[in-house]
Design an enzyme around this catalytic site. Structure first.
Site, PDB file in Angstrom:
ATOM      1  N   LYS A 107      38.529  14.161 -15.583  1.00 43.49           N
ATOM      2  CA  LYS A 107      37.625  14.207 -14.424  1.00 43.49           C
ATOM      3  C   LYS A 107      37.631  15.561 -13.731  1.00 43.49           C
ATOM      4  O   LYS A 107      36.586  16.043 -13.286  1.00 43.49           O
ATOM      5  CB  LYS A 107      38.002  13.108 -13.430  1.00 43.49           C
ATOM      6  CG  LYS A 107      39.452  13.144 -12.996  1.00 43.49           C
ATOM      7  CD  LYS A 107      39.819  11.961 -12.143  1.00 43.49           C
ATOM      8  CE  LYS A 107      41.319  11.883 -11.914  1.00 43.49           C
ATOM      9  NZ  LYS A 107      42.084  11.484 -13.114  1.00 43.49           N
ATOM     10  N   LYS A 207      35.614  12.579  -9.101  1.00 47.15           N
ATOM     11  CA  LYS A 207      34.815  11.455  -9.601  1.00 47.15           C
ATOM     12  C   LYS A 207      33.461  11.389  -8.889  1.00 47.15           C
ATOM     13  O   LYS A 207      32.439  11.074  -9.515  1.00 47.15           O
ATOM     14  CB  LYS A 207      35.592  10.161  -9.421  1.00 47.15           C
ATOM     15  CG  LYS A 207      36.864  10.112 -10.252  1.00 47.15           C
ATOM     16  CD  LYS A 207      37.757   8.948  -9.883  1.00 47.15           C
ATOM     17  CE  LYS A 207      39.043   8.953 -10.704  1.00 47.15           C
ATOM     18  NZ  LYS A 207      39.971   7.886 -10.304  1.00 47.15           N
TER      19      LYS A 207
END
Length: 430
Positions: A107, A207
């Site tokens: 991520k 995210k």
């Protein structure tokens, strides 16, 4: 008819997630082959500590030379689960250049350099899949970029970090303070020895950048995401939330503006009504609430971390990429055609809960209300409690911009009757 020659997979990293990927590839080999249309073979595993015993992985597959592994030329898919920016970035781009598609759970790298990685994948005609980068086992990336490809996503609101949700849930349900709840999370293995990435919102911000980019077809980088941690949330904040019929969650919020010309992405603690679906997400679970024009409101819920759940998402991507490989095709790449403006936090409009320590004497409320009015911030409710010359004044606003609220708070601090600003928290989900 199934192809007999196996598709070769290189695994970069063999920690909690990587070891589960290797285990599932071995124990579910026949099922994976049936679903893909060809067997998959673990051709090499790059690690930092080769002397460590790794059950089920032949020693001859283990190497410390990750670069040589991705350069072999016979690798069909590289699975990257080492994390971090480097050497992951160089290894991924090298893999593309030597003929491999990539499945990643990284991520941080995708939030920072997703555009460059997508460009490299496209240049070499390869796939870049990363379902496991957001919310662990929860199918989210693929629904956003495939199932909702014909819809218009307006808002993505979610709990995307299990550690912080566990801590806040414990504070809510037991009345514990932040440190006490963090200590329990650490003892149970939900929090790292250094929990900074989680509790300060860095993990959730990465995210949020990925979700905003996919949902709004716009490049959103980590630096575009407003980030505020949850270390200052107190038991008193939860008492105030309960009085409002709310709880507190660390939320990742990605929104399209009403005129559709811009987007915002932010991570911060917020009060959310108990009637909202996200309020019932307990423990270390994740949940993401998506609002779109045609589909309406959708909620995705499940375990957001852990070896097996994250490996499940990795293997799902591996199956898809291998199928593409057999068909001589590639899946969806970057979609950034909208190129919407990414607005700063100052432009965000929301409700606020402000708790002030004030002198308990006549005229204080009038002074405070005047400051709010002068800055164009409308007050919804006010609650005051006083004793022995001191008082607590709680103000809940109607919707206001972050910039106007900041100016209001700065002016409040200059009042002689205001002893201090105990807390400021946004109210979301209404």
């Amino acid at each position: 008819m199934m192809r007999t020659r196996p598709l070769k997979v290189a695994l970069l990293g063999c920690g909690v997630v990587g070891s589960e990927v290797a285990r599932i590839m071995t124990t579910h080999a026949d099922d994976l082959a049936a679903r893909i249309g060809a067997p998959v073979e673990l051709a090499g595993v790059a690690v930092r500590r080769p002397s460590k015993v790794r059950e089920g992985i032949p020693a001859e597959l283990v190497t410390t030379d990750a670069t040589a592994l991705v350069k072999r030329g016979d690798i069909d898919v590289v699975v990257e689960v080492i994390g971090g920016i480097e050497p992951a970035r160089t290894l991924i781009t090298t893999a593309f250049g030597h003929g491999a598609s990539v499945v990643s759970a990284n991520k941080a790298l995708l939030a920072q350099d997703g555009a460059a990685l997508h460009a490299a994948a496209e240049e070499h005609g390869k796939d870049l899949y990363y379902e496991a980068a957001v919310a662990g086992a929860i199918p989210l990336i693929r629904p956003l970029r495939e199932s909702l490809a014909g819809d218009k996503v307006n808002r993505v609101l979610g709990i995307v970090n299990g550690t912080t949700n566990f801590i806040l849930d414990k504070m809510d349900s037991t009345g514990a303070g932040y440190q006490e709840a963090l200590d329990e999370a650490t003892a149970l293995g939900y929090a790292e020895a250094d929990p900074t990435a989680d509790v300060e919102g860095f993990d959730a911000a990465a995210k949020a950048a990925i979700l905003a980019g996919i949902g709004f077809h716009t490049r959103v980088r980590l630096d575009d995401v407003y980030r505020e941690g949850m270390t200052e949330v107190t038991a008193a904040d939860f008492r105030s939330a309960k009085e409002m019929g709310c709880t507190i969650k660390l939320l990742a919020i990605c929104e399209r503006s009403k005129d559709g010309a811009s987007v915002t992405a932010r991570v911060h603690p917020a009060m959310i009504p108990l009637t909202h679906p996200l309020a019932s997400v307990r423990g270390a679970y994740n949940a993401v609430f998506v609002e779109s024009d045609a589909a309406g409101q959708l909620m995705f819920y499940g375990p957001g971390a852990g070896g097996a759940p994250t490996a499940s998402a990795v293997l799902g991507d591996l199956v898809a990429v291998c199928r593409n490989r057999l068909n001589g095709a590639t899946g969806p790449g970057e979609s950034a055609y909208a190129a919407l403006h990414v607005s700063p936090m100052g432009d965000v409009v929301t409700r606020y809960h402000i708790s002030l320590d004030v002198a308990d004497k006549p005229g204080v409320l009038a002074q405070v209300a005047t400051v709010f009015a002068e800055h164009g911030v409308s007050i919804d409710t006010v609650r005051q409690q006083g004793k022995d010359g001191e008082a607590s004044l709680v103000v809940v606003t109607h919707r206001a911009s972050d910039a106007s609220l900041s100016g209001t708070v700065e002016a409040l601090r200059k009042l002689d009757t205001v002893r201090g600003v105990a807390s400021i928290m946004r109210v979301e989900g209404e």
